[in-house]
Design a protein around this motif. Structure first.
Motif, PDB file in Angstrom:
ATOM      1  N   SER A  23      37.925  45.847  36.692  1.00  0.00           N
ATOM      2  CA  SER A  23      37.335  44.968  35.682  1.00  0.00           C
ATOM      3  C   SER A  23      38.405  44.412  34.752  1.00  0.00           C
ATOM      4  CB  SER A  23      36.276  45.733  34.879  1.00  0.00           C
ATOM      5  OG  SER A  23      35.221  46.158  35.708  1.00  0.00           O
ATOM      6  N   GLY A  24      39.366  45.250  34.388  1.00  0.00           N
ATOM      7  CA  GLY A  24      40.438  44.775  33.511  1.00  0.00           C
ATOM      8  C   GLY A  24      41.288  43.706  34.167  1.00  0.00           C
ATOM      9  N   LEU A  25      41.691  43.947  35.414  1.00  0.00           N
ATOM     10  CA  LEU A  25      42.501  42.952  36.115  1.00  0.00           C
ATOM     11  C   LEU A  25      41.744  41.634  36.268  1.00  0.00           C
ATOM     12  CD1 LEU A  25      44.097  45.092  38.981  1.00  0.00           C
ATOM     13  CD2 LEU A  25      45.253  44.181  36.977  1.00  0.00           C
ATOM     14  N   ALA A  26      40.457  41.712  36.563  1.00  0.00           N
ATOM     15  CA  ALA A  26      39.677  40.504  36.826  1.00  0.00           C
ATOM     16  C   ALA A  26      39.377  39.733  35.548  1.00  0.00           C
ATOM     17  CB  ALA A  26      38.378  40.872  37.544  1.00  0.00           C
ATOM     18  N   ALA A  27      38.636  40.354  34.644  1.00  0.00           N
ATOM     19  CA  ALA A  27      38.102  39.628  33.488  1.00  0.00           C
ATOM     20  C   ALA A  27      39.125  39.420  32.384  1.00  0.00           C
ATOM     21  CB  ALA A  27      36.885  40.371  32.935  1.00  0.00           C
ATOM     22  N   HIS A  28      40.102  40.295  32.278  1.00  0.00           N
ATOM     23  CA  HIS A  28      41.044  40.207  31.158  1.00  0.00           C
ATOM     24  C   HIS A  28      42.396  39.621  31.560  1.00  0.00           C
ATOM     25  CE1 HIS A  28      38.500  42.478  28.308  1.00  0.00           C
ATOM     26  NE2 HIS A  28      38.095  43.111  29.402  1.00  0.00           N
ATOM     27  N   GLU A  29      42.725  39.683  32.841  1.00  0.00           N
ATOM     28  CA  GLU A  29      43.997  39.111  33.282  1.00  0.00           C
ATOM     29  C   GLU A  29      43.818  37.958  34.265  1.00  0.00           C
ATOM     30  OE1 GLU A  29      46.982  41.779  34.541  1.00  0.00           O
ATOM     31  OE2 GLU A  29      46.892  43.012  32.745  1.00  0.00           O
ATOM     32  N   GLY A  30      42.596  37.703  34.677  1.00  0.00           N
ATOM     33  CA  GLY A  30      42.347  36.591  35.589  1.00  0.00           C
ATOM     34  C   GLY A  30      42.769  36.843  37.020  1.00  0.00           C
ATOM     35  N   ARG A  31      43.040  38.097  37.366  1.00  0.00           N
ATOM     36  CA  ARG A  31      43.422  38.446  38.741  1.00  0.00           C
ATOM     37  C   ARG A  31      42.148  38.867  39.477  1.00  0.00           C
ATOM     38  NH1 ARG A  31      48.430  42.408  37.465  1.00  0.00           N
ATOM     39  NH2 ARG A  31      48.274  42.793  39.705  1.00  0.00           N
ATOM     40  N   TRP A  32      41.310  37.858  39.721  1.00  0.00           N
ATOM     41  CA  TRP A  32      39.961  38.122  40.212  1.00  0.00           C
ATOM     42  C   TRP A  32      39.962  38.753  41.596  1.00  0.00           C
ATOM     43  CZ3 TRP A  32      35.809  38.109  37.193  1.00  0.00           C
ATOM     44  CH2 TRP A  32      35.881  37.419  35.985  1.00  0.00           C
ATOM     45  N   ASP A  33      40.775  38.267  42.503  1.00  0.00           N
ATOM     46  CA  ASP A  33      40.758  38.809  43.870  1.00  0.00           C
ATOM     47  C   ASP A  33      41.105  40.295  43.871  1.00  0.00           C
ATOM     48  OD1 ASP A  33      40.048  36.342  44.817  1.00  0.00           O
ATOM     49  OD2 ASP A  33      42.057  35.786  45.475  1.00  0.00           O
ATOM     50  N   GLU A  34      42.204  40.650  43.182  1.00  0.00           N
ATOM     51  CA  GLU A  34      42.620  42.055  43.149  1.00  0.00           C
ATOM     52  C   GLU A  34      41.599  42.903  42.405  1.00  0.00           C
ATOM     53  OE1 GLU A  34      47.169  42.106  42.235  1.00  0.00           O
ATOM     54  OE2 GLU A  34      46.310  40.234  41.506  1.00  0.00           O
ATOM     55  N   GLY A  35      41.144  42.398  41.257  1.00  0.00           N
ATOM     56  CA  GLY A  35      40.219  43.166  40.441  1.00  0.00           C
ATOM     57  C   GLY A  35      38.894  43.402  41.133  1.00  0.00           C
ATOM     58  N   LEU A  36      38.322  42.353  41.715  1.00  0.00           N
ATOM     59  CA  LEU A  36      37.034  42.517  42.383  1.00  0.00           C
ATOM     60  C   LEU A  36      37.152  43.367  43.645  1.00  0.00           C
ATOM     61  CD1 LEU A  36      35.432  38.986  41.919  1.00  0.00           C
ATOM     62  CD2 LEU A  36      34.997  41.085  40.635  1.00  0.00           C
ATOM     63  N   ALA A  37      38.324  43.365  44.272  1.00  0.00           N
ATOM     64  CA  ALA A  37      38.525  44.254  45.429  1.00  0.00           C
ATOM     65  C   ALA A  37      38.455  45.718  44.994  1.00  0.00           C
ATOM     66  CB  ALA A  37      39.867  43.961  46.091  1.00  0.00           C
ATOM     67  N   LEU A  38      39.028  46.045  43.831  1.00  0.00           N
ATOM     68  CA  LEU A  38      38.952  47.418  43.326  1.00  0.00           C
ATOM     69  C   LEU A  38      37.522  47.774  42.924  1.00  0.00           C
ATOM     70  CD1 LEU A  38      42.221  47.471  41.200  1.00  0.00           C
ATOM     71  CD2 LEU A  38      41.779  48.813  43.247  1.00  0.00           C
ATOM     72  N   VAL A  39      36.820  46.825  42.294  1.00  0.00           N
ATOM     73  CA  VAL A  39      35.421  47.070  41.935  1.00  0.00           C
ATOM     74  C   VAL A  39      34.582  47.281  43.198  1.00  0.00           C
ATOM     75  CG1 VAL A  39      33.361  46.078  40.874  1.00  0.00           C
ATOM     76  CG2 VAL A  39      35.581  45.829  39.748  1.00  0.00           C
ATOM     77  N   ALA A  40      34.831  46.474  44.225  1.00  0.00           N
ATOM     78  CA  ALA A  40      34.099  46.635  45.484  1.00  0.00           C
ATOM     79  C   ALA A  40      34.342  48.012  46.089  1.00  0.00           C
ATOM     80  CB  ALA A  40      34.503  45.534  46.466  1.00  0.00           C
ATOM     81  N   GLN A  41      35.571  48.500  45.981  1.00  0.00           N
ATOM     82  CA  GLN A  41      35.861  49.846  46.482  1.00  0.00           C
ATOM     83  C   GLN A  41      35.080  50.890  45.684  1.00  0.00           C
ATOM     84  OE1 GLN A  41      36.899  51.293  48.974  1.00  0.00           O
ATOM     85  NE2 GLN A  41      38.735  52.547  48.724  1.00  0.00           N
ATOM     86  N   ALA A  42      35.014  50.728  44.364  1.00  0.00           N
ATOM     87  CA  ALA A  42      34.242  51.657  43.533  1.00  0.00           C
ATOM     88  C   ALA A  42      32.777  51.657  43.949  1.00  0.00           C
ATOM     89  CB  ALA A  42      34.377  51.285  42.055  1.00  0.00           C
ATOM     90  N   LEU A  43      32.233  50.477  44.220  1.00  0.00           N
ATOM     91  CA  LEU A  43      30.830  50.372  44.612  1.00  0.00           C
ATOM     92  C   LEU A  43      30.594  50.955  46.012  1.00  0.00           C
ATOM     93  CD1 LEU A  43      30.089  46.797  43.238  1.00  0.00           C
ATOM     94  CD2 LEU A  43      29.323  48.979  42.290  1.00  0.00           C
ATOM     95  N   ARG A  44      31.595  50.876  46.882  1.00  0.00           N
ATOM     96  CA  ARG A  44      31.455  51.495  48.203  1.00  0.00           C
ATOM     97  C   ARG A  44      31.405  53.014  48.095  1.00  0.00           C
ATOM     98  NH1 ARG A  44      35.050  47.256  50.078  1.00  0.00           N
ATOM     99  NH2 ARG A  44      36.851  48.558  49.577  1.00  0.00           N
ATOM    100  N   LEU A  45      32.165  53.558  47.152  1.00  0.00           N
ATOM    101  CA  LEU A  45      32.281  55.012  47.045  1.00  0.00           C
ATOM    102  C   LEU A  45      31.176  55.632  46.204  1.00  0.00           C
ATOM    103  CD1 LEU A  45      36.146  55.353  46.520  1.00  0.00           C
ATOM    104  CD2 LEU A  45      34.847  55.697  48.621  1.00  0.00           C
ATOM    105  N   GLU A  46      30.601  54.864  45.273  1.00  0.00           N
ATOM    106  CA  GLU A  46      29.592  55.405  44.360  1.00  0.00           C
ATOM    107  C   GLU A  46      28.221  54.844  44.720  1.00  0.00           C
ATOM    108  OE1 GLU A  46      27.915  57.603  42.573  1.00  0.00           O
ATOM    109  OE2 GLU A  46      29.810  57.806  41.471  1.00  0.00           O
TER     110      GLU A  46
END
Length: 587
Positions: A445-468
C-alpha cells in the motif's frame, strides 16, 4: 581512518567511500555465493569498523546481531560464526586475486573476526611533483564523492527491488516449498486480569515468529473450516489460569486429512519470563516438527528472537493488548493501552517491544485521527510521540515486526517524510518476514498510494490477499484507490466490495465516494437498475449525508498520497452533492 604510506611512514587517509566501493565490487563479483549470510556478515563488519566500533566485533556480537542467535549463544557448541568468517575470508581472497589494484583491500586475519583495511597494491604514496598530480587527485576525489554514493545508492535500491520482487512472487514459484500455516486466535480461560490479551498476544507472537521463517506463510482465518480451504496446517491453542498458574495447550493439525501431528500441554507458571520462554519452546517444537516432516534445509531454519523478559504479567498483558487493539481499534481499549504502555516504558525503558507498541498506538492517532487525545495540537503531539517511541524501538528491538511496521509508517507518512528510510525499513521487513500478509499489505500500500509505484505495490498486496483468506478491509484499500482513479465504474464497484463500510476512516471515505459516483451514474426513474455492488454501498448514504466536504478534503491532503491520487480523490469529493456546513463530520 588512516594507513602508513608506502614512501616513508607518512599517514594518509583511507576514505570510507573507497571502502564502500570495494564492498559494492565484492558483492557484484558474486564471490559471496547465494547465501545472504556472507553479505550480511560483510556489511556488519565494515559498518562496525568504519563507525569506529571495530573493537566491539566479537563472535558473540556477530552471532546475535547478524545470525539472529539469542544471548545464550555458545561458540563452543555452535560453529556458525567460525564457519561463516572462514568462508568470507576465502571469498575475499578469491576476489582480490583478480580485483582492481586500486581498490582498498579488506582482509580478515586468521584467528580474528575483525577486518583489516589497507590500500590496494596499485595505490601510490605522496607524489614527487605535488601540484599537477594533486589537482588530478582532487578532481578524481570530487568525481568519486559524487559517483560512489550514487553507485552505492543504486546498489541498495537494486537489493531492495529484489526483496520486493521476491516477496510478491507466488509461493509456488519459490525455490523451496512454502508451507501455509493458519493460526486461530488463542482462547483464554480463567479469572486473571488481562488473560484475554495474554492469550490473543501469545498466539499472535507465535504466528509472527513462524512467519520469520522464509518457508512458512502464516494467516489468520476466522475459523478452522475457512483454514481448511487454503492452509497446509492449522495451529490453535488456549491459555488457562488454574490455581494461580498459567497453563498452555496447543495443537497442530494437518490438512486435508485433519490429522493432529503435534500437541502439547504445558505448565507455564506465573511470570512474564515463563510465558515468553514457553512461547520460544513451543515455537521451536513446531518448527522442528514441520522442518523434519518436509526436509527443510538447515540454512532456512532461524532461531526465534530473544524478547525482553524482566517485566511482570500485568506489563506483558498490556503489551499483548496492542494485537487486539490493532485488530479492532476501539476507544476504551485505546485509553487503557495509552495509559499502561506509558507506565510500562517508564518502568522498563529497555523494553523495545513496548516502545514499538506505543509507537503503533501513537501512529494510529496521527495517521487516522483515531482516538486522539484532547487539546490543541493533538495530531502534532501524536506524531512527535510516535517518532520518539519509534526511535527507542529501533535502538532496542531493531528486528521486531512491530518496530519495522512503526518505522515504515512514520517514514512514509510522518511530518519529516523520508521515502528512502521507508524503502529501507520496508525491505528489511520483507526480508525478515517474507510471507507475512499484514507486512506485505503495509509495504504494498505504501509503495502504491504514497510513492506511485502501483505495479510493485499492488503485486505485494495481491500476494497478501492470496495468503490471507479472510483479509481485513485495510488490505483492499490500495486496489480501491487505484480503481477510483480510473473511469471504469464496474471496477470501482468490485474494488470497494471488500472494504468495511464501518471500518477505518479511509475505508468509509472510499465506500462513500464509490456510492456517490455510482449513484450519479445510475439511470433516473423508478425502473432504473440498481447501481453495481449495491450490497456493498447501500449501507451508506450518498456523500452529502456522510461527512463534511472540507473535512474530507483535509483528510485526503493529510494522507500524503501521490499528487495524481490526491487530485483524483479531491475531484471526486468536489463532484459529490454540495454539503451543508452543519453536516456531521467524518467520524
Amino acid at each position: 581512518m588512516t594507513y602508513p604510506s608506502r614512501e616513508g611512514g607518512a599517514v594518509v587517509p583511507l576514505r570510507h567511500e573507497a571502502v564502500l566501493e570495494a564492498v559494492a565490487a565484492i558483492r557484484a563479483a558474486g564471490v559471496l555465493g547465494r547465501s545472504p549470510r556472507r553479505a550480511r556478515l560483510l556489511d556488519y563488519l565494515i559498518d562496525r569498523e568504519l563507525s569506529g566500533h571495530g573493537e566491539d566485533i566479537k563472535p558473540h556480537a556477530i552471532a546475535v546481531e547478524v545470525f539472529d542467535r539469542d544471548q545464550r549463544f555458545d561458540p563452543g557448541r555452535d560453529s556458525i560464526v567460525r564457519t561463516e568468517i572462514g568462508r568470507l575470508r576465502e571469498a575475499l581472497a578469491r576476489f582480490y586475486a583478480l580485483a582492481d589494484p586500486e581498490l582498498p583491500v579488506i582482509e580478515i586475519p586468521r584467528g580474528s573476526c575483525r577486518p583489516t583495511l589497507r590500500p590496494g597494491p596499485g595505490e601510490s604514496g605522496p607524489p614527487p611533483s605535488p601540484w599537477p598530480r594533486r589537482l588530478v587527485a582532487l578532481a578524481g576525489l570530487a568525481m568519486l564523492i559524487v559517483i560512489v554514493p550514487m553507485l552505492w545508492q543504486a546498489h541498495v535500491r537494486h537489493a531492495q527491488e529484489r526483496v520486493f520482487a521476491a516477496a510478491a512472487r507466488p509461493i509456488e514459484e519459490a525455490p523451496y516449498r512454502v508451507l501455509r500455516v493458519a493460526v486461530l486466535p488463542f482462547r483464554a480461560e480463567g479469572r486473571l486480569a488481562g488473560i484475554e490479551d495474554l492469550a490473543y498476544g501469545f498466539g499472535a507472537e507465535i504466528a509472527t515468529d513462524l512467519a520469520a521463517h522464509p518457508w512458512i506463510a502464516t494467516s489468520a482465518p476466522r475459523d478452522a473450516a475457512r483454514a481448511a480451504e487454503t492452509a497446509d496446517y492449522l495451529l490453535r491453542g488456549r491459555l488457562m489460569w488454574r490455581r494461580d498458574t498459567l497453563l498452555a495447550q496447543l495443537e497442530l493439525i494437518s490438512f486435508p486429512g485433519r490429522r493432529t501431528v503435534w500437541t502439547t500441554f504445558q505448565r507455564v507458571g506465573d511470570s512474564a519470563g515463563a510465558l515468553q520462554e514457553t512461547e520460544r519452546t513451543v515455537l521451536g517444537q513446531i518448527v522442528r516438527r514441520l522442518g523434519a516432516a518436509h526436509r527443510v534445509s538447515p540454512e532456512l531454519m532461524r532461531a526465534p528472537p530473544q524478547r525482553y523478559a524482566e517485566s511482570d504479567l500485568p506489563d506483558l498483558s498490556c503489551l499483548m493488548g496492542i494485537h487486539r487493539y490493532l485488530a479492532a481499534p476501539a476507544a476504551p481499549s485505546h485509553a487503557a493501552l495509552s495509559s499502561c504502555l506509558g507506565r510500562v516504558v517508564d518502568s522498563h525503558p529497555r523494553y523495545g517491544e513496548a516502545w514499538a507498541a506505543l509507537a503503533l498506538l501513537r501512529l494510529d492517532e496521527a495517521r487516522f485521527g483515531r482516538n486522539l487525545r484532547s487539546g490543541p495540537g493533538a495530531v502534532a503531539s501524536a506524531w512527535g510521540d510516535a517518532a520518539r517511541a519509534t526511535s527507542q524501538a529501533l535502538r532496542l528491538a531493531p528486528q521486531g515486526l512491530m518496530t519495522l511496521h512503526a518505522a515504515a509508517g512514520l517514514a512514509l507518512e510522518g511530518p519529516g517524510r523520508d521515502t528512502e528510510a521507508f524503502q529501507a525499513h520496508a525491505a528489511r521487513l520483507l526480508e525478515l518476514y517474507p510471507h507475512h500478509p499484514p507486512s506485505l499489505a503495509l509495504v504494498g500500500s505504501g509503495l502504491a498510494a504514497h510513492e506511485g509505484r502501483w505495479d510493485e505495490g499492488l503485486a505485494l498486496v495481491a500476494q497478501a490477499l492470496r495468503l490471507e483468506p479472510d483479509a481485513p478491509g485495510r488490505f483492499h484499500v490500495a486496489p480501491a484507490l487505484k480503481a477510483l482513479m480510473g473511469a471504469d465504474d464496474a471496477a470501482v464497484s468490485a474494488a470497494v466490495a471488500s472494504l468495511d463500510p464501518a471500518g477505518s476512516r479511509i475505508e468509509r471515505l472510499l465506500v462513500a465516494l464509490a456510492r456517490a459516483r455510482l449513484s450519479a451514474g445510475a439511470p433516473a426513474g423508478p425502473s432504473a437498475a440498481p447501481a453495481p455492488n449495491a450490497t456493498a454501498t447501500d449501507a451508506l448514504p450518498v456523500l452529502a449525508g456522510t461527512f463534511d466536504r472540507a473535512e474530507a478534503e483535509a483528510f485526503v491532503r493529510g494522507r500524503r498520497y501521490t499528487p495524481g491520487l490526491e487530485t483524483a480523490l479531491l475531484r471526486q469529493i468536489a463532484a459529490a452533492d454540495p454539503v451543508p456546513a452543519t453536516t456531521a463530520a467524518l467520524p
